[in-house]
Write an enzyme that holds these catalytic residues in place. Structure first.
Site, PDB file in Angstrom:
ATOM      1  N   ASP A 256      35.840  72.995  15.777  1.00  0.00           N
ATOM      2  CA  ASP A 256      36.359  71.633  15.817  1.00  0.00           C
ATOM      3  C   ASP A 256      35.169  70.679  15.888  1.00  0.00           C
ATOM      4  O   ASP A 256      34.288  70.835  16.747  1.00  0.00           O
ATOM      5  CB  ASP A 256      37.261  71.444  17.044  1.00  0.00           C
ATOM      6  CG  ASP A 256      38.039  70.141  16.966  1.00  0.00           C
ATOM      7  OD1 ASP A 256      38.885  70.026  16.080  1.00  0.00           O
ATOM      8  OD2 ASP A 256      37.778  69.245  17.786  1.00  0.00           O
ATOM      9  N   LEU A 257      35.118  69.711  14.968  1.00  0.00           N
ATOM     10  CA  LEU A 257      33.982  68.788  14.942  1.00  0.00           C
ATOM     11  C   LEU A 257      34.104  67.758  16.063  1.00  0.00           C
ATOM     12  O   LEU A 257      35.167  67.192  16.276  1.00  0.00           O
ATOM     13  CB  LEU A 257      33.905  68.077  13.592  1.00  0.00           C
ATOM     14  CG  LEU A 257      33.742  68.969  12.351  1.00  0.00           C
ATOM     15  CD1 LEU A 257      33.589  68.108  11.109  1.00  0.00           C
ATOM     16  CD2 LEU A 257      32.565  69.935  12.496  1.00  0.00           C
TER      17      LEU A 257
ATOM     18  N   ASP B 151      39.569  67.884  10.798  1.00  0.00           N
ATOM     19  CA  ASP B 151      38.152  68.212  11.012  1.00  0.00           C
ATOM     20  C   ASP B 151      38.017  69.566  11.705  1.00  0.00           C
ATOM     21  O   ASP B 151      37.055  69.809  12.424  1.00  0.00           O
ATOM     22  CB  ASP B 151      37.464  67.110  11.827  1.00  0.00           C
ATOM     23  CG  ASP B 151      38.074  66.937  13.214  1.00  0.00           C
ATOM     24  OD1 ASP B 151      39.223  67.363  13.412  1.00  0.00           O
ATOM     25  OD2 ASP B 151      37.392  66.373  14.086  1.00  0.00           O
TER      26      ASP B 151
END
Length: 288
Positions: free
Chosen positions: A156-157, A199
């Site tokens: 997960d960004l 993302d």
């Protein structure tokens, strides 16, 4: 007359495959797939097809149920583009009690090609050109079905939403493409990098252990956080990442279990980042 004038290739053959009759369209098809004109191509023309045994078995099963045999098969055609036929086999009993088969071949090559294109499109993300969630899930289900060990890594960004909000969706798209390209540069050819959604990304590493995976994910993290210069504002931006990993079969027997365990590990990484920024990776506790 209908037999001869049919646009679809039709043959009449006996049980051993000897051709009794064939129309002009069949001759045209043989030329198209670079096959010589013979008097026998095996039972049910099976030697003309890539999956000859499957064709014979499918026809046998259909006749056992007193049905007409209908199936789709690729013709053996190594010198040019794939040619697919819908094969229809109808048994015919003659006055002398001999068994004959009428075999009709309908060209479905164009439809097969279009379906293949749609299938490819359905499994890839149009923005990043990575495998999408649907494609990744299919790969994972296949590995589980075949009992192939793998590591599933959820990424997960961190900071992506802020870039999207401050600089706009184009900047967000540029970051996603930048990160995707950098991640691909780290993995092996038979590993999978997938955009899971938004993302969030999923990586699939076949036949790997924890220590080897740590080395790869250290490189992966460095690749993700590399800054990107946004030409529109002449400024560099970057994102961080929280990563969670789980293993099959150690972390679970089903895809749902493995995803849940990787997701839990990833959220541990995200939670601890507030107090310990250098920690980005957690493994499923069951795999340790």
């Amino acid at each position: 007359q209908c037999f001869e004038n049919s646009l679809s290739p039709i043959v009449l053959a006996d049980r051993k495959g000897e051709l009794i009759l064939s129309n002009d369209a069949f001759y045209t098809l043989m030329a198209r797939v670079n096959q010589p004109m013979l008097s026998n191509y095996g039972p049910l023309l099976s030697e003309l097809f890539v999956e000859s045994e499957k064709l014979i078995e499918d026809v046998k099963q259909a006749f056992h149920k007193n049905d007409i045999a209908i199936g789709e098969y690729e013709l053996d055609n190594s010198q040019s583009e794939p040619v697919w036929s819908q094969v229809v086999v109808i048994p015919i009993s003659t006055e002398d009690q001999s068994d004959l088969y009428q075999i009709t071949l309908h060209d479905i090559s164009k439809r097969k090609i279009e379906l293949e294109k749609l299938s490819v499109q359905a499994e890839f993300d149009s923005l990043t050109n990575l495998t999408n969630r649907h494609g990744a899930e299919n790969k994972l289900k296949d590995l589980i079905q075949r009992g192939v060990p793998f590591a599933l890594v959820l990424i997960d960004l961190n900071g992506f939403k802020q870039i999207n909000d401050v600089y706009g969706h184009d900047a967000g798209d540029d970051i996603l493409k930048h990160v995707s390209k950098n991640m691909l540069s780290v993995v092996r050819l038979d590993d999978t990098v997938s955009r899971w959604g938004g993302d969030e990304f999923v990586l699939i590493f076949k036949r790997t252990d924890k220590q080897a995976l740590i080395k790869v994910l250290d490189k992966m993290y460095e690749a993700i956080i590399k800054p990107l210069k946004l030409e529109s504002i002449n400024q560099e931006v970057s994102v961080g990442a929280s990563i969670g990993a789980a293993f099959y079969p150690e972390s679970g027997a089903t895809l749902e279990q493995i995803i849940r365990r990787a997701d839990k590990a990833m959220y541990r990484a995200k939670a601890i980042k507030v107090t310990e920024p250098e920690k980005y990776l957690f493994f499923d506790e069951g795999s340790e």
